[in-house]
Design an enzyme around this catalytic site. Structure first.
Site, PDB file in Angstrom:
ATOM      1  N   HIS A 189      15.857  98.241  50.225  1.00 31.92           N
ATOM      2  CA  HIS A 189      15.774  97.725  51.469  1.00 31.92           C
ATOM      3  C   HIS A 189      15.680  96.236  51.715  1.00 31.92           C
ATOM      4  CE1 HIS A 189      12.212 101.037  51.321  1.00 31.92           C
ATOM      5  NE2 HIS A 189      13.456 101.335  51.213  1.00 31.92           N
TER       6      HIS A 189
HETATM    7  C1  LIG Z   1      19.391 105.092  48.340  1.00 32.00           C
HETATM    8  C2  LIG Z   1      18.857 104.656  49.598  1.00 32.00           C
HETATM    9  C3  LIG Z   1      17.646 105.153  50.008  1.00 32.00           C
HETATM   10  C4  LIG Z   1      16.976 104.681  51.091  1.00 32.00           C
HETATM   11  N1  LIG Z   1      15.986 105.384  51.377  1.00 32.00           N
HETATM   12  C5  LIG Z   1      15.310 105.147  52.480  1.00 32.00           C
HETATM   13  C6  LIG Z   1      14.214 105.677  53.048  1.00 32.00           C
HETATM   14  O1  LIG Z   1      14.005 107.038  52.481  1.00 32.00           O
HETATM   15  N2  LIG Z   1      13.550 105.537  54.229  1.00 32.00           N
HETATM   16  C7  LIG Z   1      13.956 104.311  54.720  1.00 32.00           C
HETATM   17  O2  LIG Z   1      13.267 104.139  55.775  1.00 32.00           O
HETATM   18  N3  LIG Z   1      15.007 103.385  54.471  1.00 32.00           N
HETATM   19  C8  LIG Z   1      15.799 103.863  53.307  1.00 32.00           C
HETATM   20  N4  LIG Z   1      16.514 103.121  52.788  1.00 32.00           N
HETATM   21  C9  LIG Z   1      17.023 101.908  53.501  1.00 32.00           C
HETATM   22  C10 LIG Z   1      17.733 102.072  54.745  1.00 32.00           C
HETATM   23  O3  LIG Z   1      18.633 102.958  54.597  1.00 32.00           O
HETATM   24  C11 LIG Z   1      18.279 100.712  55.312  1.00 32.00           C
HETATM   25  O4  LIG Z   1      17.136  99.775  55.216  1.00 32.00           O
HETATM   26  C12 LIG Z   1      18.957 100.914  56.661  1.00 32.00           C
HETATM   27  O5  LIG Z   1      20.178 101.682  56.625  1.00 32.00           O
HETATM   28  C13 LIG Z   1      19.499  99.324  56.874  1.00 32.00           C
HETATM   29  O6  LIG Z   1      19.978  99.507  58.092  1.00 32.00           O
HETATM   30  P1  LIG Z   1      20.989  98.138  58.768  1.00 32.00           P
HETATM   31  O7  LIG Z   1      21.348  98.622  60.108  1.00 32.00           O
HETATM   32  O8  LIG Z   1      20.385  97.006  58.495  1.00 32.00           O
HETATM   33  O9  LIG Z   1      22.018  98.169  57.842  1.00 32.00           O
HETATM   34  P2  LIG Z   1      23.070  99.530  57.240  1.00 32.00           P
HETATM   35  O10 LIG Z   1      22.370 100.866  57.301  1.00 32.00           O
HETATM   36  O11 LIG Z   1      23.172  99.375  55.610  1.00 32.00           O
HETATM   37  O12 LIG Z   1      24.263  99.437  57.817  1.00 32.00           O
HETATM   38  C14 LIG Z   1      25.213  98.500  57.987  1.00 32.00           C
HETATM   39  C15 LIG Z   1      26.576  98.681  57.926  1.00 32.00           C
HETATM   40  O13 LIG Z   1      27.412  97.850  58.172  1.00 32.00           O
HETATM   41  C16 LIG Z   1      28.640  98.035  57.518  1.00 32.00           C
HETATM   42  N5  LIG Z   1      29.240  96.495  57.449  1.00 32.00           N
HETATM   43  C17 LIG Z   1      28.812  95.539  56.479  1.00 32.00           C
HETATM   44  N6  LIG Z   1      29.482  94.323  56.898  1.00 32.00           N
HETATM   45  C18 LIG Z   1      30.617  94.857  57.656  1.00 32.00           C
HETATM   46  C19 LIG Z   1      31.575  94.030  57.990  1.00 32.00           C
HETATM   47  N7  LIG Z   1      31.966  92.774  57.616  1.00 32.00           N
HETATM   48  N8  LIG Z   1      32.359  94.812  58.960  1.00 32.00           N
HETATM   49  C20 LIG Z   1      32.150  95.933  59.437  1.00 32.00           C
HETATM   50  N9  LIG Z   1      31.053  96.760  58.917  1.00 32.00           N
HETATM   51  C21 LIG Z   1      30.513  95.924  57.900  1.00 32.00           C
HETATM   52  C22 LIG Z   1      28.110  98.613  56.278  1.00 32.00           C
HETATM   53  O14 LIG Z   1      29.378  99.101  55.493  1.00 32.00           O
HETATM   54  C23 LIG Z   1      27.109  99.675  56.800  1.00 32.00           C
HETATM   55  O15 LIG Z   1      27.625 100.787  56.892  1.00 32.00           O
HETATM   56  C24 LIG Z   1      17.442 103.578  51.625  1.00 32.00           C
HETATM   57  C25 LIG Z   1      18.588 102.901  51.339  1.00 32.00           C
HETATM   58  C26 LIG Z   1      19.227 103.173  50.155  1.00 32.00           C
HETATM   59  C27 LIG Z   1      20.432 102.466  49.867  1.00 32.00           C
END
Ligand SMILES: Cc1cc2nc3c(=O)[nH]c(=O)nc-3n(C[C@H](O)[C@H](O)[C@H](O)COP(=O)(O)OP(=O)(O)OC[C@H]3O[C@@H](n4cnc5c(N)ncnc54)[C@H](O)[C@@H]3O)c2cc1C
Length: 636
Positions: free
Chosen positions: A573
């Site tokens: 996270h």
């Molecule tokens: C193994 C694992 C298990 C987890 N389990 C849970 C759970 O059970 N419950 C929960 O609440 N949370 C869980 N999490 C955490 C949760 O998935 C994340 O906190 C959440 O997905 C983050 O959301 P976000 O929108 O901030 O970023 P993300 O979902 O990480 O999305 C960001 C996206 O931006 C893309 N990106 C990055 N840089 C660029 C760029 N320069 N150009 C284009 N695209 C780009 C990335 O490739 C990614 O796909 C888990 C995480 C992991 C890794």
């Protein structure tokens, strides 16, 4: 950059020593060399090459180990002693070097198809289903310019929701995602492939000093495709804290509640799919015997079978029961006309006269320019600040206050066959110690343990001892620890614009971490563990039974140290690196998600959290993104 011949010779010898078996592991070293060449930062690749060349220096080895020979010319006994010395060195750079090599070699070795046989680990449970791919991403076959109302960078928890909500309101939306498009048909359940295709940097991302492994999704759907489906609403106490201490009253109000409710409904959050796995049964038994709190985890699944296969869903859910943005919000966005480009790395936001005008990206080998009325950055808490920094945004809080929920575990060998890679991803949790001080403390949860995770966690003291520990995988249980960190780290960028993450567990948080290790051991002991061990650099275990065995063990754990690369820490996270606040001097976005001082530039992912959420953050991120989309739709 591939390794120099001298470095490769050392790597072969190191791989053979770590894995054991006498023969120089040329094939393994070649695969590890491939991973080194794929590391995102040139500086990391060069550092590993230099390190391995130092291993071959007679002078260095005489000075460090009293053995005037290249590593590859040492006897097997000397080599093991040498590596043990690095693993447990008092000098942080040597521990860092050891961990770099151990992680690369052991994770590669144990994720190689067939390696599981030695561990009674079945590997993939069958071929993936043959299902069509409903989304048709744009292909970019030449340098291209596109125009739209809003470009959304990233497609995870934040990006997916923003894109769908804006498209539903009639906006012309383009989503740009760095990862590829993988759906059920691609989820092979092969660990190596899963890590490489679905995780950022193939799962090898870490803080600069390697003291924290950073796991985050990098595929269409981002983290929501690989995550463990735990879907907590933002706790009332955290909403109050954000409203009160960060001057953000909307977090307490009905508008945010409505957004949380809307996303929970769309992704099907429920507590009807919490059948305990073998891991959960151990956790629950310990909690019940101690009379500690435990509860069912709310999960975003529809029709989840909760069977053996579910433990593989960290590499994608084959039945699409997991309601990731891939099968919910991105599908909605496309249904409303949004365009999606995958394998598209956005390099910078273009700015003119104080306004965002679009983005520039490398997409499928070509230059992609998008001109848009608004840019919404949702790259996650490592890449969102990196993108803003690369784009020339300059704010004192940018990249700072990064919260990571440092996670670790205490492991136990049980009499029963836990088969910790099987069953519901996470089904139960405990908040017994979640509020030790002003809402700071830790949660207990479990997580699937496949060979790669045990390979990361198991201390290495010799090839034989390590292989023996790995062979006990099927009887291994764990009590997972999720720390709500009060003091954060920082994201900056190197000269090439790649993120560098600096983070150190603060003294304040370290007190909670120690309490967590002690309490997790107590829990596992109550659950009937035979032997209990933490993922330290050295093997420090105890067998419950004798009076004060746990206290004596804890004293040895204290003596071993919990500094960088002494205790395995992982972050699932990442949060708060572009935090929301009431002033440009202390935050990055205003209460309406606008980057201070730049018109048309928004951030709407976990990076805008004012602090760590203290609960698994997905639902909070989605709720925040839902509200953000409403605001953006009114202005563009
Ligand atoms: C193994 C694992 C298990 C987890 N389990 C849970 C759970 O059970 N419950 C929960 O609440 N949370 C869980 N999490 C955490 C949760 O998935 C994340 O906190 C959440 O997905 C983050 O959301 P976000 O929108 O901030 O970023 P993300 O979902 O990480 O999305 C960001 C996206 O931006 C893309 N990106 C990055 N840089 C660029 C760029 N320069 N150009 C284009 N695209 C780009 C990335 O490739 C990614 O796909 C888990 C995480 C992991 C890794």
């Amino acid at each position: 950059m591939s390794l120099s011949p001298r470095a490769f010779a050392a790597l072969r010898a190191v791989a053979a020593t770590l894995v054991g078996g006498g023969a120089e592991e040329a094939d393994l070293a070649t695969r590890v060399g491939g991973h080194v060449a794929a590391l995102p930062r040139a500086a990391d690749r060069a550092e590993l090459d230099l390190l391995l060349r130092l291993f071959e220096s007679r002078v260095v080895n005489l000075f460090l180990a009293g053995i005037p020979r290249p590593f590859s010319a040492m006897s097997p006994v000397q080599r093991e002693r040498y590596l043990r010395g690095w693993a447990t060195s008092r000098l942080p750079p040597r521990r860092k070097a050891f961990q770099a090599l151990k992680r690369l070699v052991m994770v590669t070795h144990y994720t190689t198809p067939g390696a599981g046989g030695r561990l009674a680990y079945p590997g993939p449970l069958g071929p993936p289903p043959s299902v069509p791919k409903p989304i048709r991403p744009l292909s970019v076959t030449t340098d291209t310019t596109l125009t739209c109302d809003v470009v959304v960078v990233g497609s995870g928890a934040g990006g997916g929701v923003v894109a769908a909500q804006l498209a539903a309101r009639g906006k012309d939306v383009i989503v740009l995602e760095k990862g590829g498009y993988h759906n059920e048909a691609d989820f092979t359940q092969q660990e190596g492939e899963g890590l490489e295709r679905l995780y950022d940097a193939g799962g090898l991302l870490a803080t600069r000093d390697l003291s924290l492994v950073i796991l985050q999704g990098a595929t269409l759907g981002g983290g929501t495709v690989v995550n463990y489906t735990t879907s907590f609403a933002t706790p009332e106490s955290v909403r109050d804290e954000w409203a009160r201490e960060h001057a953000l009253p909307h977090f307490r109000g009905p508008e945010f509640t409505r957004s949380l409710d809307a996303v929970a409904q769309r992704i099907g959050v429920n507590t009807d799919h919490a059948a305990p796995s073998g891991r959960d049964r151990v956790l629950i038994r310990g909690l019940e015997r101690l009379g500690w709190h435990h509860g069912l985890l709310p999960r975003n699944v529809r029709g989840c079978t909760q069977d053996d296969a579910c433990g593989y869903c960290g590499y994608g859910c084959r039945t699409a029961a997991k309601q990731s943005t891939l099968v919910t919000y991105l599908a909605d966005a496309v249904a409303h006309g949004a365009r999606i480009v995958v394998n598209c790395d956005v390099r910078r936001v273009t700015l003119a006269a104080g306004s965002a005008t679009g983005v520039e990206a490398r997409a499928q080998g070509h230059r992609l320019t998008v001109r848009s009325g608004a840019v919404v950055v949702t790259c996650g808490s490592i890449h969102s600040p990196a993108l803003l920094l690369r784009s020339g945004v300059s704010l004192p809080a940018l990249g700072r206050f990064l919260a990571l929920h440092p996670a670790t575990a205490v492991f136990a060998e049980m009499d029963e066959a836990v088969r910790p890679w099987t069953g519901t991803l996470q089904a139960h949790y405990s908040d017994q110690f979640a509020d030790l001080d002003h809402g700071y403390g830790f949660k207990f949860e479990t997580a699937p343990v496949h060979p790669s995770f045990l390979a990361l966690a198991a201390p290495w003291e010799s090839a034989a001892q390590y292989a023996d520990r790995m062979a006990r995988l099927a009887r291994t249980a764990l009590c997972g620890i999720l720390l709500r960190d009060r003091f954060g780290g920082r994201v900056s960028v190197d000269r090439a614009g790649s993120p560098i993450v600096d983070y150190r567990v603060s003294r304040y948080d370290a007190v909670h971490l120690r309490r967590a290790l002690a309490s997790a051991a107590e829990l596992l002991e109550a659950a009937g563990a035979r032997e209990i061990w933490p993922p330290l650099a050295r093997w420090i275990s105890y067998k419950p039974g004798p009076a004060r065995a746990r206290e004596a063990w804890l004293a040895r754990v204290d003596a071993a140290g919990r500094g960088a690369n002494q205790l395995l820490l992982v972050t699932f996270h990442q949060m708060a690196s572009c935090r929301m606040g009431a002033s440009a001097s202390t935050s990055v976005v205003d209460p309406e998600h606008r980057v201070w001082g730049v018109r048309g530039l928004y951030v709407a992912d976990a990076s805008v959290f004012p602090t760590a959420s203290g609960v698994n953050p997905m639902l909070t991120i989605m709720g925040i993104a839902h509200r953000a989309a409403g605001i953006i739709a009114l202005s563009h």
